[in-house]
Design a protein around this motif. Structure first.
Motif, PDB file in Angstrom:
ATOM      1  N   TYR A  89     -32.482 -12.159  -2.590  1.00 36.07           N
ATOM      2  CA  TYR A  89     -32.652 -11.945  -1.154  1.00 36.07           C
ATOM      3  C   TYR A  89     -33.972 -12.532  -0.672  1.00 36.07           C
ATOM      4  O   TYR A  89     -34.021 -13.250   0.340  1.00 36.07           O
ATOM      5  CB  TYR A  89     -32.600 -10.450  -0.828  1.00 36.07           C
ATOM      6  N   LYS A  93     -34.266 -15.620   1.891  1.00 41.69           N
ATOM      7  CA  LYS A  93     -34.948 -15.355   3.159  1.00 41.69           C
ATOM      8  C   LYS A  93     -36.106 -16.338   3.347  1.00 41.69           C
ATOM      9  O   LYS A  93     -36.345 -16.848   4.457  1.00 41.69           O
ATOM     10  CB  LYS A  93     -35.463 -13.917   3.166  1.00 41.69           C
ATOM     11  N   ALA A 136     -24.016 -11.244  -2.497  1.00 39.07           N
ATOM     12  CA  ALA A 136     -24.172 -10.514  -1.231  1.00 39.07           C
ATOM     13  C   ALA A 136     -25.610 -10.570  -0.735  1.00 39.07           C
ATOM     14  O   ALA A 136     -25.858 -10.664   0.475  1.00 39.07           O
ATOM     15  CB  ALA A 136     -23.732  -9.069  -1.412  1.00 39.07           C
ATOM     16  N   LYS A 140     -26.669 -12.009   2.848  1.00 40.90           N
ATOM     17  CA  LYS A 140     -27.365 -11.144   3.802  1.00 40.90           C
ATOM     18  C   LYS A 140     -28.632 -11.806   4.328  1.00 40.90           C
ATOM     19  O   LYS A 140     -28.953 -11.729   5.521  1.00 40.90           O
ATOM     20  CB  LYS A 140     -27.708  -9.810   3.138  1.00 40.90           C
ATOM     21  N   GLU A 143     -27.805 -14.373   7.060  1.00 42.08           N
ATOM     22  CA  GLU A 143     -26.992 -13.937   8.201  1.00 42.08           C
ATOM     23  C   GLU A 143     -27.618 -14.414   9.513  1.00 42.08           C
ATOM     24  O   GLU A 143     -28.833 -14.373   9.690  1.00 42.08           O
ATOM     25  CB  GLU A 143     -26.869 -12.415   8.222  1.00 42.08           C
ATOM     26  N   GLU A 174     -17.821 -11.677  -0.770  1.00 45.21           N
ATOM     27  CA  GLU A 174     -19.205 -11.370  -0.403  1.00 45.21           C
ATOM     28  C   GLU A 174     -19.780 -12.375   0.594  1.00 45.21           C
ATOM     29  O   GLU A 174     -20.927 -12.248   0.990  1.00 45.21           O
ATOM     30  CB  GLU A 174     -20.082 -11.305  -1.655  1.00 45.21           C
TER      31      GLU A 174
END
Length: 381
Positions: A89, A93, A136, A140, A143, A174
């Protein structure tokens, strides 16, 4: 023939597979230049060397350098190696927030023992919940953006533990925008023949989703790409070892899959010019001294099938400067000789063998515990 991966629309369904020590910015630029010169357009997707999610988050100097893209690279494609949803993540990001790349691919196909024995690479999809959590996490983090996430994996660990159908389903569930299958098990490594029938199975398994399925394995020429797509129904091809010493291959593949005339294979004289251009691009990125060391490993691939003697090859394998390189190749620059029997497997083939796994790894495929120490220390494989 167009390939759509989320927000990306490619004018040909051809993807350069990440390869450690090969698909750096110099090689990617060279592939793009060759495609442009030979077909008049750049249409494929050229992916950078694999980088480790944790190393990226921790801003490892080597890793950050590997994420360098040239201004003309569009779209910019980056592959992550990861075993931990948290680092996945944070890395995804970071890629989005700092505009590092336009596409994130995740590697679950590496069969190298130092990776699999810690639960990474092609060992990880066996842990279905952990695999899903990682995909996932990347989705995320992206997104609300136009950065698609894709996933690459193998048939499975070995003949007793196939994972590709579950991995494809989970990845799509996912939020992955495409999946790619290297049609070998981890136990096969790069040996033997890729089992394209498993690409067919994966495509049939996911056809209702509308998500592209890409095939990888044993594509060494335009006819191979056409045959894979016709036989398997896959939506695109991923090419790795077949392009070693052949950066012009993508022009041929793209032309074939667009139904255009296939560009002629380069002569020895043209290959000498390409070797010089490759070295110049490496020097611009890493300096002349390192570039001359780096190009040495490409020489055997470039000259495969050409009627040159061992003295010429040996001289190129010891080159120390761009000036020296120019002098060595000069006598051959007008040669119209063509390579013979240059198709076929390139790079290390290895031999099949038992896959190294963490103790008890196969006990519970639903265990989502992050494997301890699985993040490899350095990027690039």
């Amino acid at each position: 023939m167009v390939l759509k991966i989320g927000s990306l629309e490619l004018r040909s369904p051809v993807v350069l597979a990440p390869m450690a020590g090969v698909t750096n910015v110099a090689f990617r630029l060279l592939c793009r230049e060759q495609e442009l010169q030979r077909t008049g357009t750049v249409s494929g997707l050229y992916v950078c060397e694999m980088v480790t999610a944790r190393a990226l988050v921790e801003r490892n100097e080597k890793t950050l350098k590997m994420t360098t893209f040239a201004p003309e690279e569009n779209p910019r494609s980056l592959q992550l190696y990861t075993t931990d949803p948290r680092y996945t993540y944070e890395a995804a990001k970071m890629i989005v927030d700092e505009d590092i790349a336009d596409h994130i691919d995740m590697n679950f196909g590496c069969p190298v023992p130092k990776v699999t024995r810690r639960g990474g690479g092609s060992a990880l999809p066996y842990k279905r919940r952990l695999f899903g959590n990682i995909v996932a996490a990347a989705v995320k983090a992206t997104e609300g953006t136009e950065v698609p996430v894709t996933v690459k994996f193998r048939i499975g660990i070995d003949e007793e533990h196939h994972t590709h159908l579950d991995a494809g389903r989970i990845a799509v569930d996912e939020g992955a925008q495409a999946v790619a299958l290297h049609a070998r098990t981890a136990a096969q490594r790069y040996s033997g023949t890729a089992r394209w029938e498993e690409i067919t199975r994966l495509k049939e398994h996911l056809v209702h989703t509308g998500i592209p399925v890409l095939g990888n394995g044993d594509i060494f020429g335009p006819a191979d790409a056409r045959r894979m797509m016709d036989q398997t129904g896959c939506d695109g091809v991923v090419v790795g070892r077949g392009c070693l010493g052949r950066p012009w291959l993508f022009a041929e593949l793209s032309a074939e899959l667009r139904g255009e005339d296939i560009p002629a294979e380069p002569t020895l004289g043209e290959v000498c010019q390409i070797i010089q251009r490759h070295t110049e691009l490496l020097a611009a990125h890493d300096g002349e001294q390192r570039a001359c060391r780096d190009i040495r490993k490409h020489i055997g691939w470039y000259l495969r099938g050409f009627p040159v003697g061992g003295e010429f090859r040996a001289a190129l394998a010891k080159v120390t400067s761009l000036e020296e390189l120019s002098k060595i190749v000069h006598p051959w620059e007008d040669s119209t000789a063509l390579a013979r029997d240059a198709d076929g497997a390139r790079g290390r083939q290895g031999s099949p063998g038992k896959v190294a796994l963490p103790e008890g790894w196969l006990d519970d495929p639903e265990d989502d515990t992050v494997p301890e120490g699985a993040e490899i220390e350095n990027s690039g494989g």
